[in-house]
Design an enzyme around this catalytic site. Structure first.
Site, PDB file in Angstrom:
ATOM      1  N   GLY A   1      21.156  -5.618 -29.302  1.00 48.00           N
ATOM      2  CA  GLY A   1      21.436  -5.695 -27.872  1.00 48.00           C
ATOM      3  C   GLY A   1      21.768  -7.126 -27.521  1.00 48.00           C
ATOM      4  N   GLU A   2      21.316  -7.572 -26.375  1.00 47.08           N
ATOM      5  CA  GLU A   2      21.524  -8.952 -25.938  1.00 47.08           C
ATOM      6  C   GLU A   2      20.143  -9.575 -25.758  1.00 47.08           C
ATOM      7  OE1 GLU A   2      22.613 -12.515 -24.599  1.00 47.08           O
ATOM      8  OE2 GLU A   2      21.359 -11.263 -23.319  1.00 47.08           O
ATOM      9  N   SER A   3      19.829 -10.553 -26.585  1.00 49.47           N
ATOM     10  CA  SER A   3      18.439 -11.022 -26.691  1.00 49.47           C
ATOM     11  C   SER A   3      17.911 -11.610 -25.391  1.00 49.47           C
ATOM     12  CB  SER A   3      18.311 -12.037 -27.831  1.00 49.47           C
ATOM     13  OG  SER A   3      19.165 -13.150 -27.632  1.00 49.47           O
TER      14      SER A   3
ATOM     15  N   CYS B   1      19.357  -7.469 -35.715  1.00 56.41           N
ATOM     16  CA  CYS B   1      20.278  -8.267 -34.903  1.00 56.41           C
ATOM     17  C   CYS B   1      19.521  -8.956 -33.767  1.00 56.41           C
ATOM     18  CB  CYS B   1      21.426  -7.394 -34.404  1.00 56.41           C
ATOM     19  SG  CYS B   1      22.871  -8.343 -33.844  1.00 56.41           S
TER      20      CYS B   1
ATOM     21  N   ARG C   1      21.722 -17.816 -32.774  1.00 52.29           N
ATOM     22  CA  ARG C   1      22.251 -16.662 -32.043  1.00 52.29           C
ATOM     23  C   ARG C   1      23.780 -16.622 -32.129  1.00 52.29           C
ATOM     24  NH1 ARG C   1      23.244 -16.521 -26.404  1.00 52.29           N
ATOM     25  NH2 ARG C   1      23.122 -14.423 -25.495  1.00 52.29           N
TER      26      ARG C   1
ATOM     27  N   ILE D   1      27.460  -7.272 -36.203  1.00 47.82           N
ATOM     28  CA  ILE D   1      28.118  -7.218 -34.903  1.00 47.82           C
ATOM     29  C   ILE D   1      27.533  -8.320 -34.024  1.00 47.82           C
ATOM     30  CG2 ILE D   1      28.628  -5.805 -32.886  1.00 47.82           C
ATOM     31  CD1 ILE D   1      28.004  -3.335 -34.657  1.00 47.82           C
ATOM     32  N   ARG D   2      28.293  -9.362 -33.769  1.00 52.97           N
ATOM     33  CA  ARG D   2      27.813 -10.536 -33.008  1.00 52.97           C
ATOM     34  C   ARG D   2      26.441 -10.963 -33.532  1.00 52.97           C
ATOM     35  NH1 ARG D   2      27.726  -9.859 -26.813  1.00 52.97           N
ATOM     36  NH2 ARG D   2      27.344 -12.094 -26.977  1.00 52.97           N
TER      37      ARG D   2
ATOM     38  N   HIS E   1      22.975  -4.101 -38.895  1.00 57.35           N
ATOM     39  CA  HIS E   1      22.588  -2.854 -38.244  1.00 57.35           C
ATOM     40  C   HIS E   1      22.566  -1.699 -39.253  1.00 57.35           C
ATOM     41  CE1 HIS E   1      23.019  -4.163 -33.964  1.00 57.35           C
ATOM     42  NE2 HIS E   1      23.845  -5.047 -34.497  1.00 57.35           N
TER      43      HIS E   1
ATOM     44  N   GLU F   1      21.168   1.105 -39.006  1.00 58.63           N
ATOM     45  CA  GLU F   1      21.124   2.410 -38.343  1.00 58.63           C
ATOM     46  C   GLU F   1      22.502   3.032 -38.165  1.00 58.63           C
ATOM     47  OE1 GLU F   1      21.852  -0.482 -34.989  1.00 58.63           O
ATOM     48  OE2 GLU F   1      20.673  -0.474 -36.848  1.00 58.63           O
TER      49      GLU F   1
END
Length: 230
Positions: free
Chosen positions: A63-65, A95, A124, A157-158, A198, A200
């Site tokens: 997500g976005e930390s 992530c 990050r 991913i990012r 990731h 999953e």
């Protein structure tokens, strides 16, 4: 290797599978739930302190930390989660989950909070923007080794990477080639596991199975109550 201390209040349950929560604030929550179930856990979402109290282990998805740390604070989950981690709750972060579990974060906002469960320094968005997402094959210690094992396809991913680790942290995987060759992307410290990638999203359940085994090591015969409202 397991972390000492209590992992929270539990009562006996007829189901011997460990109860593993997925922090359901952002990210691939359903995918993690499905992977955990296939790997031998009872999987539930966690959004409230009572739900956190019930679980034997916790997955913190991507997500976005900075948003995640804000939501944890708004929902009065940050301090309870930090306390359970300090007491030995097994946790796996992918992530942004890795960022949240770290002790030091580079290139983040000054008001962002983190959980200090891994003695690592994380950068990050180290691999770049979303358009620079990539895949590679990884050898992961304890997960892909053995006579019948094969490398794992890892999706970034990012993603963050780990800049440095303390002597207490085991490095499980590094990027094998390319511009980021040698960068650390999977670590474990006691009952806490983290990956930059990731697992999953690929259908390869070996990281989740490894984490469920970690939860079993810590929880032993004690299981979560399994009566929480999801």
């Amino acid at each position: 290797m397991t972390a000492p201390g209590s992992t929270g209040p539990h009562v006996s349950s007829p189901d011997s599978r460990p109860l593993v929560g997925v922090l359901a604030l952002q990210g691939d929550v359903r995918e993690h739930l499905a992977a955990l179930e296939v790997s031998g856990a009872r999987a539930v979402t966690v959004r409230r302190a009572a739900e956190l109290d019930a679980v034997d282990g916790l997955v913190i998805p991507g997500g976005e930390s900075t948003t995640m740390s804000h939501l944890l604070t708004v929902l009065d989950l940050f301090e309870p989660l930090a306390a359970r981690l300090a007491a030995g709750l097994p946790a796996y972060g992918s992530c942004a989950g890795m960022i949240m579990l770290a002790s030091t974060i580079l290139d983040t906002r000054p008001d962002a909070k983190h959980l200090d469960a891994l003695d690592i320094t994380v950068r990050r968005n180290a691999f770049g923007r979303q358009v620079e997402s990539f895949e590679t094959d990884l050898d992961i210690a304890g997960i892909t080794d053995g006579p019948d094992a094969a490398p794992m396809r890892a999706v970034f991913i990012r993603a963050p990477w780990v800049e440095s680790v303390s002597p207490h942290v085991q490095v499980l995987a590094r990027v094998p080639d390319g511009p980021a060759q040698g960068r650390i992307v999977a670590v474990r410290q006691g009952a806490v596991l983290a990956t930059s990638f990731h697992p999953e999203v690929t259908g390869d359940r070996r990281v989740h199975a490894y984490f469920v085994d970690m939860v079993r090591e810590v929880s032993g015969g004690n299981r979560g109550v399994g009566n929480i409202d999801t």
